[in-house]
Write an enzyme that holds these catalytic residues in place. Structure first.
Site, mmCIF file in Angstrom:
data_model
loop_
_atom_site.group_PDB
_atom_site.id
_atom_site.type_symbol
_atom_site.label_atom_id
_atom_site.label_comp_id
_atom_site.label_asym_id
_atom_site.label_seq_id
_atom_site.Cartn_x
_atom_site.Cartn_y
_atom_site.Cartn_z
ATOM 1 N N GLU A 92 0.819 -1.212 0.000
ATOM 2 C CA GLU A 92 0.000 0.000 0.000
ATOM 3 C C GLU A 92 0.853 1.262 0.000
ATOM 4 O O GLU A 92 1.982 1.272 0.492
ATOM 5 C CB GLU A 92 -0.978 -0.011 1.174
ATOM 6 C CG GLU A 92 -0.342 -0.054 2.540
ATOM 7 C CD GLU A 92 -1.402 -0.111 3.649
ATOM 8 O OE1 GLU A 92 -1.891 -1.220 3.927
ATOM 9 O OE2 GLU A 92 -1.721 0.947 4.219
ATOM 10 N N CYS A 119 1.779 -1.776 15.401
ATOM 11 C CA CYS A 119 1.789 -1.551 13.948
ATOM 12 C C CYS A 119 1.195 -2.743 13.200
ATOM 13 O O CYS A 119 1.567 -3.895 13.456
ATOM 14 C CB CYS A 119 3.229 -1.292 13.500
ATOM 15 S SG CYS A 119 3.370 -1.007 11.741
ATOM 16 N N SER A 214 11.535 6.564 14.706
ATOM 17 C CA SER A 214 10.360 6.156 15.473
ATOM 18 C C SER A 214 10.827 5.848 16.885
ATOM 19 O O SER A 214 11.365 4.774 17.149
ATOM 20 C CB SER A 214 9.735 4.911 14.844
ATOM 21 O OG SER A 214 9.322 5.223 13.540
ATOM 22 N N LEU A 215 10.648 6.805 17.775
ATOM 23 C CA LEU A 215 11.178 6.641 19.134
ATOM 24 C C LEU A 215 10.107 6.031 20.048
ATOM 25 O O LEU A 215 10.305 4.989 20.638
ATOM 26 C CB LEU A 215 11.654 8.003 19.651
ATOM 27 C CG LEU A 215 12.662 7.987 20.773
ATOM 28 C CD1 LEU A 215 13.946 7.288 20.363
ATOM 29 C CD2 LEU A 215 12.978 9.401 21.242
HETATM 30 N N1 SAH Z 1 9.655 1.045 9.791
HETATM 31 C C1 SAH Z 1 9.725 2.462 9.737
HETATM 32 C C2 SAH Z 1 8.675 3.127 8.877
HETATM 33 C C3 SAH Z 1 7.279 2.599 8.919
HETATM 34 S S1 SAH Z 1 5.968 3.193 9.909
HETATM 35 C C4 SAH Z 1 9.704 3.031 11.137
HETATM 36 O O1 SAH Z 1 9.574 2.287 12.088
HETATM 37 O O2 SAH Z 1 9.892 4.236 11.273
HETATM 38 C C5 SAH Z 1 5.879 4.906 9.934
HETATM 39 C C6 SAH Z 1 5.539 5.448 11.331
HETATM 40 O O3 SAH Z 1 4.226 5.109 11.765
HETATM 41 C C7 SAH Z 1 6.482 4.930 12.398
HETATM 42 O O4 SAH Z 1 6.815 5.966 13.269
HETATM 43 C C8 SAH Z 1 5.610 3.906 13.107
HETATM 44 O O5 SAH Z 1 6.115 3.618 14.367
HETATM 45 C C9 SAH Z 1 4.266 4.597 13.086
HETATM 46 N N2 SAH Z 1 3.115 3.727 13.311
HETATM 47 C C10 SAH Z 1 2.925 2.448 12.966
HETATM 48 N N3 SAH Z 1 1.729 2.003 13.370
HETATM 49 C C11 SAH Z 1 1.132 3.043 13.986
HETATM 50 C C12 SAH Z 1 -0.115 3.213 14.615
HETATM 51 N N4 SAH Z 1 -0.991 2.234 14.717
HETATM 52 N N5 SAH Z 1 -0.394 4.438 15.128
HETATM 53 C C13 SAH Z 1 0.499 5.456 15.039
HETATM 54 N N6 SAH Z 1 1.693 5.341 14.464
HETATM 55 C C14 SAH Z 1 2.013 4.151 13.946
#
Ligand code: SAH
Length: 346
Positions: A92, A119, A214-215
């Protein structure tokens, strides 16, 4: 013999390929330009001889994705795409319109193996890495579908870009090519869960893309509970790599912090986070967690989100709350793909 995938090549590499098959190098430039004008087969490359087009058909390919489904927001025009790959896997991507231009959020892997507990992309693990051409083609197919130029790219769809670094590196170079998409590095953001050695490698490339981390937690014990990668690299190591990145690229780091009700939204969390980031060239982007059906996390009330933002700001940390786009076509990372997979299984 497997056909050469021309969308995974830079202009110079396509020229070399043409020489290898006994043609003139400038034909490579012609083909490269055709691809980035949106040509999806060699027939469309009308200034090539029929003979050359046939030769190319035998040795090379220029197409990867097809639009499987798309969902358009009536609120802000955001479009979420499900693309079908040649092996029938589904990925997607999202197109968002802002005042400063059109931005796309791209996937870098089919699924993900990082295992972050909030996630949706990671629920079924990693299926496979995307090829550079499959990342590029998300841009080309969206551009063609909307008939407008894409100006910004975020690698924040499904997958961990630094877990597919070789293909992502190729993608970054190709997307920046002058005769191709010509998207400047400053208009590209790569988001990672914090794979420290790869962050250092990225810094050493000295390409000024924006790096987002992504912290999601300010202390290791807490982070480990929601992000398995936290067991491999500590926050201290991540921050050290970020400082190195800033030193080599002179770019400001973005820290993404998804707020989960009752877990990481306390006053103390904001205080510790502020202390850890103080003095760094950075910015915090707060994301109220998106509900994922398979997970039990809740987002805090917006009042708490703004309070958290203000606490960080008071400590001198530039902080914003991510504007939600396409809320009527709901789907956090990977949710659309998952929904499609479970429909298919029914
Ligand atoms: N793998 C990478 C990029 C993918 S996700 C990463 O970890 O940064 C992009 C962002 O969305 C990341 O910050 C991830 O932690 C966040 N994310 C994933 N699922 C989420 C959710 N359900 N709610 C809010 N943020 C989410």
């Amino acid at each position: 013999m497997e056909k050469i995938d021309l969308k995974s090549l830079k202009e110079e590499e396509i020229k070399d390929f043409l020489i290898q098959i006994g043609e003139k190098a400038f034909r490579g430039s012609q083909i490269f330009k055709w691809i980035y004008k949106g040509a999806e087969n060699f027939e469309e490359m009308s200034d090539l001889s029929k003979e050359l087009r046939n030769k190319l058909k035998e040795n090379a390919s220029v197409n990867n994705l097809s639009i499987y489904k798309k969902f358009e927001s009536k609120i802000d025009g955001t479009i979420k795409y499900l693309f079908s790959l040649e092996d029938k896997n589904i990925i997607e991507s999202v197109m968002m319109q802002y005042e400063h231009g059109i931005s796309v959020c791209l996937s870098t892997q089919v699924g993900c193996r990082m295992g972050c507990s909030f996630c949706a992309s990671t629920i079924d693990g990693l299926e496979r890495n995307l090829k550079a051409s499959e990342i590029i083609d998300q841009v080309l197919k969206i551009q063609k579908d909307i008939g407008k130029r894409i100006s910004n790219i975020v690698l924040m769809g499904s997958g961990e870009p630094l877990d597919n670094f070789e293909e992502v590196k190729k993608f970054l170079q190709i997307v920046n090519e002058k005769n191709g998409l010509n998207i400047g590095y400053r208009h590209i953001t790569l988001s990672t869960c914090g794979i420290v050695p790869k962050m250092m490698e990225l810094a050493d490339l000295k390409i000024p893309i924006n790096l987002a981390i992504s912290l999601h937690a300010c202390e290791d014990e807490k982070r480990k509970k929601i992000m398995p990668i936290g067991k491999v690299y500590t926050i201290e190591e991540i921050l050290k790599a970020c400082k190195y990145y800033i030193k080599t690229t002179n770019r400001r780091i973005t820290f993404e912090y998804s707020l989960i009700k009752g877990f990481n939204d306390h006053e103390k969390d904001a205080k510790i986070l502020g202390e850890r980031l103080k003095g760094m060239l950075c910015h915090v982007n707060l994301i109220p967690i998106n509900k994922v059906e398979e997970r039990s996390f809740e987002k805090p009330d917006m009042h708490f989100v703004y309070q958290f933002r203000d606490r960080l700001k008071k400590q001198g940390i530039e902080t914003t709350v991510r504007r939600e786009m396409g809320t009527d076509i709901q789907g956090a990372c990977g949710q659309l793909r998952r929904k499609h997979l479970s429909d298919r299984e029914c």
